[in-house]
Motif scaffolding. Structure first.
Motif, PDB file in Angstrom:
ATOM      1  N   LEU A  71       0.857  -1.175   0.000  1.00 26.43           N
ATOM      2  CA  LEU A  71       0.000   0.000   0.000  1.00 26.43           C
ATOM      3  C   LEU A  71       0.898   1.231   0.000  1.00 26.43           C
ATOM      4  CD1 LEU A  71      -2.639  -1.027   2.703  1.00 26.43           C
ATOM      5  CD2 LEU A  71      -2.924  -1.063   0.212  1.00 26.43           C
ATOM      6  N   ASP A  72       0.379   2.361  -0.412  1.00 29.53           N
ATOM      7  CA  ASP A  72       1.220   3.560  -0.405  1.00 29.53           C
ATOM      8  C   ASP A  72       1.261   4.176   0.993  1.00 29.53           C
ATOM      9  OD1 ASP A  72      -1.005   5.381  -0.100  1.00 29.53           O
ATOM     10  OD2 ASP A  72      -1.418   5.081  -2.233  1.00 29.53           O
ATOM     11  N   ARG A  73       1.996   5.251   1.128  1.00 27.76           N
ATOM     12  CA  ARG A  73       2.211   5.869   2.446  1.00 27.76           C
ATOM     13  C   ARG A  73       0.976   6.570   3.000  1.00 27.76           C
ATOM     14  NH1 ARG A  73       7.703   6.469   4.081  1.00 27.76           N
ATOM     15  NH2 ARG A  73       9.078   5.606   2.511  1.00 27.76           N
ATOM     16  N   SER A  74      -0.115   6.554   2.263  1.00 25.99           N
ATOM     17  CA  SER A  74      -1.334   7.183   2.778  1.00 25.99           C
ATOM     18  C   SER A  74      -2.097   6.246   3.716  1.00 25.99           C
ATOM     19  CB  SER A  74      -2.237   7.624   1.615  1.00 25.99           C
ATOM     20  OG  SER A  74      -2.760   6.506   0.933  1.00 25.99           O
ATOM     21  N   TYR A  75      -1.547   5.064   3.993  1.00 24.65           N
ATOM     22  CA  TYR A  75      -2.186   4.080   4.872  1.00 24.65           C
ATOM     23  C   TYR A  75      -1.371   3.874   6.147  1.00 24.65           C
ATOM     24  CZ  TYR A  75      -5.199   2.608   1.034  1.00 24.65           C
ATOM     25  OH  TYR A  75      -6.129   2.565   0.032  1.00 24.65           O
ATOM     26  N   THR A  76      -2.090   3.630   7.226  1.00 21.19           N
ATOM     27  CA  THR A  76      -1.493   3.177   8.474  1.00 21.19           C
ATOM     28  C   THR A  76      -1.869   1.708   8.632  1.00 21.19           C
ATOM     29  OG1 THR A  76      -1.713   5.343   9.507  1.00 21.19           O
ATOM     30  CG2 THR A  76      -1.458   3.462  10.984  1.00 21.19           C
ATOM     31  N   VAL A  77      -0.877   0.881   8.935  1.00 26.70           N
ATOM     32  CA  VAL A  77      -1.114  -0.558   9.111  1.00 26.70           C
ATOM     33  C   VAL A  77      -0.486  -0.979  10.438  1.00 26.70           C
ATOM     34  CG1 VAL A  77      -0.773  -2.861   8.144  1.00 26.70           C
ATOM     35  CG2 VAL A  77      -1.002  -0.889   6.600  1.00 26.70           C
ATOM     36  N   LEU A 100       0.200 -12.729  -0.425  1.00 24.94           N
ATOM     37  CA  LEU A 100      -0.705 -11.581  -0.489  1.00 24.94           C
ATOM     38  C   LEU A 100      -1.152 -11.431  -1.940  1.00 24.94           C
ATOM     39  CD1 LEU A 100      -1.876  -9.178   1.162  1.00 24.94           C
ATOM     40  CD2 LEU A 100       0.126  -7.865   0.411  1.00 24.94           C
ATOM     41  N   THR A 101      -2.458 -11.423  -2.158  1.00 26.58           N
ATOM     42  CA  THR A 101      -2.988 -11.423  -3.519  1.00 26.58           C
ATOM     43  C   THR A 101      -3.523 -10.043  -3.918  1.00 26.58           C
ATOM     44  OG1 THR A 101      -5.230 -12.008  -2.823  1.00 26.58           O
ATOM     45  CG2 THR A 101      -3.684 -13.845  -3.236  1.00 26.58           C
ATOM     46  N   ASP A 102      -3.758  -9.883  -5.211  1.00 24.27           N
ATOM     47  CA  ASP A 102      -4.416  -8.668  -5.706  1.00 24.27           C
ATOM     48  C   ASP A 102      -5.790  -8.522  -5.067  1.00 24.27           C
ATOM     49  OD1 ASP A 102      -2.360  -7.852  -7.410  1.00 24.27           O
ATOM     50  OD2 ASP A 102      -3.159  -8.997  -9.106  1.00 24.27           O
ATOM     51  N   GLU A 103      -6.489  -9.639  -4.879  1.00 23.76           N
ATOM     52  CA  GLU A 103      -7.823  -9.605  -4.276  1.00 23.76           C
ATOM     53  C   GLU A 103      -7.759  -9.087  -2.841  1.00 23.76           C
ATOM     54  OE1 GLU A 103      -6.600 -12.350  -5.919  1.00 23.76           O
ATOM     55  OE2 GLU A 103      -7.768 -12.038  -7.747  1.00 23.76           O
ATOM     56  N   ASP A 104      -6.726  -9.490  -2.090  1.00 23.02           N
ATOM     57  CA  ASP A 104      -6.551  -8.984  -0.724  1.00 23.02           C
ATOM     58  C   ASP A 104      -6.404  -7.468  -0.735  1.00 23.02           C
ATOM     59  OD1 ASP A 104      -6.503 -11.597   0.428  1.00 23.02           O
ATOM     60  OD2 ASP A 104      -4.334 -11.744   0.118  1.00 23.02           O
ATOM     61  N   LEU A 105      -5.553  -6.970  -1.617  1.00 30.06           N
ATOM     62  CA  LEU A 105      -5.294  -5.531  -1.688  1.00 30.06           C
ATOM     63  C   LEU A 105      -6.514  -4.765  -2.191  1.00 30.06           C
ATOM     64  CD1 LEU A 105      -1.644  -5.750  -3.013  1.00 30.06           C
ATOM     65  CD2 LEU A 105      -2.370  -5.085  -0.703  1.00 30.06           C
ATOM     66  N   ASP A 106      -7.229  -5.317  -3.160  1.00 31.28           N
ATOM     67  CA  ASP A 106      -8.463  -4.676  -3.646  1.00 31.28           C
ATOM     68  C   ASP A 106      -9.495  -4.595  -2.523  1.00 31.28           C
ATOM     69  OD1 ASP A 106      -7.330  -4.435  -6.160  1.00 31.28           O
ATOM     70  OD2 ASP A 106      -8.400  -6.175  -6.997  1.00 31.28           O
ATOM     71  N   ASP A 107      -9.603  -5.645  -1.726  1.00 32.36           N
ATOM     72  CA  ASP A 107     -10.530  -5.661  -0.598  1.00 32.36           C
ATOM     73  C   ASP A 107     -10.167  -4.577   0.421  1.00 32.36           C
ATOM     74  OD1 ASP A 107     -12.624  -6.888   1.142  1.00 32.36           O
ATOM     75  OD2 ASP A 107     -10.879  -7.396   2.371  1.00 32.36           O
ATOM     76  N   ILE A 108      -8.897  -4.443   0.713  1.00 33.60           N
ATOM     77  CA  ILE A 108      -8.444  -3.414   1.660  1.00 33.60           C
ATOM     78  C   ILE A 108      -8.767  -2.033   1.127  1.00 33.60           C
ATOM     79  CG2 ILE A 108      -6.399  -2.324   2.658  1.00 33.60           C
ATOM     80  CD1 ILE A 108      -5.212  -5.236   2.825  1.00 33.60           C
ATOM     81  N   ARG A 109      -8.443  -1.773  -0.120  1.00 34.99           N
ATOM     82  CA  ARG A 109      -8.694  -0.447  -0.706  1.00 34.99           C
ATOM     83  C   ARG A 109     -10.189  -0.133  -0.744  1.00 34.99           C
ATOM     84  NH1 ARG A 109      -4.449  -2.389  -4.356  1.00 34.99           N
ATOM     85  NH2 ARG A 109      -2.523  -1.315  -3.760  1.00 34.99           N
ATOM     86  N   ALA A 110     -11.007  -1.130  -1.056  1.00 36.12           N
ATOM     87  CA  ALA A 110     -12.457  -0.921  -1.109  1.00 36.12           C
ATOM     88  C   ALA A 110     -13.031  -0.596   0.265  1.00 36.12           C
ATOM     89  CB  ALA A 110     -13.143  -2.164  -1.681  1.00 36.12           C
ATOM     90  N   ARG A 113     -11.893   3.436   1.629  1.00 36.94           N
ATOM     91  CA  ARG A 113     -11.999   4.509   0.621  1.00 36.94           C
ATOM     92  C   ARG A 113     -11.934   5.899   1.246  1.00 36.94           C
ATOM     93  NH1 ARG A 113     -13.124   2.008  -4.109  1.00 36.94           N
ATOM     94  NH2 ARG A 113     -14.605   0.309  -4.114  1.00 36.94           N
ATOM     95  N   SER A 114     -12.572   6.072   2.375  1.00 34.10           N
ATOM     96  CA  SER A 114     -12.597   7.386   3.017  1.00 34.10           C
ATOM     97  C   SER A 114     -11.482   7.498   4.035  1.00 34.10           C
ATOM     98  CB  SER A 114     -13.938   7.602   3.721  1.00 34.10           C
ATOM     99  OG  SER A 114     -14.996   7.521   2.799  1.00 34.10           O
ATOM    100  N   GLU A 115     -10.965   8.715   4.183  1.00 40.40           N
ATOM    101  CA  GLU A 115      -9.936   8.969   5.194  1.00 40.40           C
ATOM    102  C   GLU A 115     -10.486   8.595   6.565  1.00 40.40           C
ATOM    103  OE1 GLU A 115      -8.926  13.050   4.962  1.00 40.40           O
ATOM    104  OE2 GLU A 115      -8.007  12.857   2.997  1.00 40.40           O
ATOM    105  N   GLY A 116      -9.679   7.914   7.341  1.00 41.29           N
ATOM    106  CA  GLY A 116     -10.067   7.567   8.697  1.00 41.29           C
ATOM    107  C   GLY A 116     -10.868   6.289   8.834  1.00 41.29           C
ATOM    108  N   ARG A 145      -6.011   1.710   7.938  1.00 38.19           N
ATOM    109  CA  ARG A 145      -6.824   2.896   7.663  1.00 38.19           C
ATOM    110  C   ARG A 145      -6.044   3.860   6.791  1.00 38.19           C
ATOM    111  NH1 ARG A 145      -5.738   7.653  10.249  1.00 38.19           N
ATOM    112  NH2 ARG A 145      -4.256   7.495  11.947  1.00 38.19           N
ATOM    113  N   ARG A 146      -6.782   4.688   6.072  1.00 40.11           N
ATOM    114  CA  ARG A 146      -6.177   5.771   5.313  1.00 40.11           C
ATOM    115  C   ARG A 146      -5.873   6.902   6.275  1.00 40.11           C
ATOM    116  NH1 ARG A 146      -8.310   6.982   0.179  1.00 40.11           N
ATOM    117  NH2 ARG A 146      -6.766   8.630   0.261  1.00 40.11           N
TER     118      ARG A 146
END
Length: 156
Positions: A71-77, A100-110, A113-116, A145-146
């Motif tokens: 994920l990019d730096r706009s996320y806290t993990v 770690l799959t594309d589906e995992d990352l797509d699920d996280i991003r979905a 979507r909103s900050e916080g 979270r974003r």
């Protein structure tokens, strides 16, 4: 830091090194990690099986690192929680493979979507013996979270 340099450094990190845990591979894209634990006199419990703490430690940091690096730096993990289920006595060399799959990352991003927006995502991994039989299953739950966009608040 490149994957191979991280692997070498982590293999010298005392919590892994002194437990007998060895990272065999971290893929260049940080989507695959393979870890093993060989049975030694210093990582067996009272009844001669792998010490449960060592089994858990061999899975501890990897899901968080893999998600952070993809994920990019706009996320806290962060690691939120973990659970281990012992399935059979662990003897000999045991291993765990993280993917770690594309589906995992797509699920996280979905789900972030909103900050916080906080998303609690669980990732299971099996620890298997040399025959491929599961010894334990570890489930890590990550807090993802974003980050708030601080640039939009400058001058408020």
């Amino acid at each position: 830091m490149k994957a191979n340099a991280l692997r070498r450094g982590m293999n010298l990190w005392p919590p892994l090194l002194f437990s007998g845990i060895r990272i065999r591979r971290i893929s260049d894209d940080f989507r695959a990690v393979d870890v093993e634990l060989r049975e030694r006199f210093y990582n067996k419990n009272y009844v001669g099986c792998h010490f449960g703490g060592s089994l858990f430690a061999m899975t501890d940091p990897f899901w968080m690192l893999m998600v952070m690096r993809n994920l990019d730096r706009s996320y806290t993990v962060w690691d939120r929680s973990a659970e281990i289920e012992f399935l059979r006595p662990g003897r000999g060399t045991v291993s765990a493979s993280f993917r770690l799959t594309d589906e995992d990352l797509d699920d996280i991003r979905a789900n972030t979507r909103s900050e916080g927006d906080v998303y609690l995502r669980s990732f299971p991994v099996d620890i298997v013996n040399s025959d491929g039989d599961p010894v334990a299953r570890v489930t890590k739950t990550l807090h993802i979270r974003r980050k708030p966009d601080t640039r939009s608040r400058i001058g408020d």
